[in-house]
Design an enzyme around this catalytic site. Sequence first.
Site, PDB file in Angstrom:
ATOM      1  N   LYS A  30       0.753  -1.366   0.205  1.00 57.08           N
ATOM      2  CA  LYS A  30      -0.487  -0.233   0.385  1.00 57.08           C
ATOM      3  C   LYS A  30       0.699   0.842   0.230  1.00 57.08           C
ATOM      4  O   LYS A  30       0.394   2.474  -0.453  1.00 57.08           O
ATOM      5  CB  LYS A  30      -1.184   0.446   0.911  1.00 57.08           C
ATOM      6  CG  LYS A  30      -2.043  -0.681   1.403  1.00 57.08           C
ATOM      7  CD  LYS A  30      -2.860  -1.536   1.501  1.00 57.08           C
ATOM      8  CE  LYS A  30      -4.070  -2.111   1.891  1.00 57.08           C
ATOM      9  NZ  LYS A  30      -4.042  -3.714   2.113  1.00 57.08           N
TER      10      LYS A  30
HETATM   11  C1  LIG Z   1      -4.586  -4.974   1.978  1.00 57.90           C
HETATM   12  C2  LIG Z   1      -3.682  -6.261   2.042  1.00 57.90           C
HETATM   13  C3  LIG Z   1      -4.116  -7.414   0.670  1.00 57.90           C
HETATM   14  C4  LIG Z   1      -5.374  -7.212  -0.199  1.00 57.90           C
HETATM   15  O1  LIG Z   1      -5.234  -6.105  -0.628  1.00 57.90           O
HETATM   16  P1  LIG Z   1      -6.678  -5.524  -1.565  1.00 57.90           P
HETATM   17  O2  LIG Z   1      -6.399  -4.829  -2.739  1.00 57.90           O
HETATM   18  O3  LIG Z   1      -7.389  -5.205  -0.804  1.00 57.90           O
HETATM   19  O4  LIG Z   1      -7.474  -6.899  -2.191  1.00 57.90           O
HETATM   20  C5  LIG Z   1      -3.477  -7.977   0.746  1.00 57.90           C
HETATM   21  N1  LIG Z   1      -2.255  -8.227   1.473  1.00 57.90           N
HETATM   22  C6  LIG Z   1      -1.537  -7.630   2.037  1.00 57.90           C
HETATM   23  C7  LIG Z   1      -0.599  -7.357   3.454  1.00 57.90           C
HETATM   24  C8  LIG Z   1      -2.348  -6.255   2.454  1.00 57.90           C
HETATM   25  O5  LIG Z   1      -1.496  -5.319   3.474  1.00 57.90           O
END
Ligand SMILES: *Cc1c(COP(=O)(O)O)cnc(C)c1O
Length: 471
Positions: free
Chosen positions: A112
């Site tokens: 993210k």
């Molecule tokens: C947020 C997250 C996900 C999921 O991603 P989405 O975009 O919500 O499908 C998977 N793995 C990790 C480590 C995350 O932080």
Amino acid sequence: MKYISTRSGAPDLDFEGVLLTGLARDGGLYVPENWPQFSKDDIKNLRGLTYSEVAVKVIQPFVRDVIPDFDLKALVKDTYQQFNHSATAPIKQLGPNQWLTELFHGPTLAFKDYPLQLVGRLFDYILKKRKNKITIIGATSGDTGSAAIEACKDKKSIDVFIIHPKNRVSEVQRRQMTTVKSSNIHNIALDGTFDDCQDMVKDLFADQVFRDKHNLSAVNSINWARIMAQIVYYFWTAVSLGAPDRKFIYAVPTGNFGNVYAGYAAKKMGLPIDRFIIGSNENNILTRFFAPDNIKGRMSMSPVVKTLSPSMDIQVSSNFERLLFDSLDRDGKAVANALEAFRKNQTIEFGEQSWSEMSKIFEGISLSDEETKASIMNIYNSTGELLDPHSVIGLMAGRKAKNINDNIIVSLATAHPAKFPDTVNKATSIYPNLPAHLSDLFDRDENFTELPNNIDTIRDYINKKISERSA
Ligand SMILES: *Cc1c(COP(=O)(O)O)cnc(C)c1O
């Protein structure tokens, strides 16, 4: 570029508008009116570029009418030069025809950071230009919160409220959010699940008076800007591994469907992607939905269970709405009706035609906690790579997929193993250490407020904090 709501009941906006608005006023999500197209030659021309240079090329068509190229280049360069790996998103080979793109070299060690570090800078850039302030409200299953806080700390034009489900995020995740000392950051631990947190955010956005009073915006993947920045690493990876001359299958550990939806966008833009394998834990609503015998397209909610991959402990994936919009021929009224019925009845049939169209491009595979732990061990033994519980689910989903043919399989590693040290330790007896910039995380003071799952209490808290800050 014009952006339209998936429920067709909100005004069309330009990029500045969608960035600052987050959720559309009709409860829908913004999507571009049409997909910018990359020809084979355009894709070839990305070869040999740095991650930042690829990012500029991919993002340009989405923002060109509001951000001059010169400014975009500066913002993107500033964003990715502070990541901890010179490749930004290194790509590793883990087996014949099996690759892994590491998306955990940003400040908070989850994928993210790749979108949010840029989105924080875009907010700042546009708010300075407009001489305006906003309030960001976000729900987090663990990683969005810290990435958003890290991206927005010390920015005078932004107040940030992050709601996490109490006792349902890992200690590292919680500390990454609650130890940031900046007067514009406010952490709320909500008595409920991630879905409750997400509903709370949606309900606050639905309160138009509150929304306008504080200029609410979002950093969850309901915000288009975040999806846009995630499209970049699909291009970066494919070009590095031979696109447009080779074709790809991406395996993506999935919760809110934002990451994999960005891949879908890349496919729509002309990147040669055959299909996507969605990896889930026991919260496997999407695996059940894409099961080969579910031809009527039934989707049904079950209660959220707590697993070893908490960032994917989600039932209702917000971004599925964006996919549904396309599969219902961009009929916003049909999307609104279907999702209202789903909310009410907890189950719905989207119909054979819409389901079979989606199933051509998506497949779901889910792993139990036991399989997750065993896989972390197996991958470590066979490759020397220590994977976190989310990344390993993506990798295994790719390995279990059928009909690979001569496609290249890439899975996305979404978090650093040190973000989930206890699980990695249980699986392998190795305790992954945090990188140097976080090594004193457990000595830092925490700051958060526990609140009940009640919209009036949360609204009062936010009003109070904002008036204290502006006093
Ligand atoms: C947020 C997250 C996900 C999921 O991603 P989405 O975009 O919500 O499908 C998977 N793995 C990790 C480590 C995350 O932080």
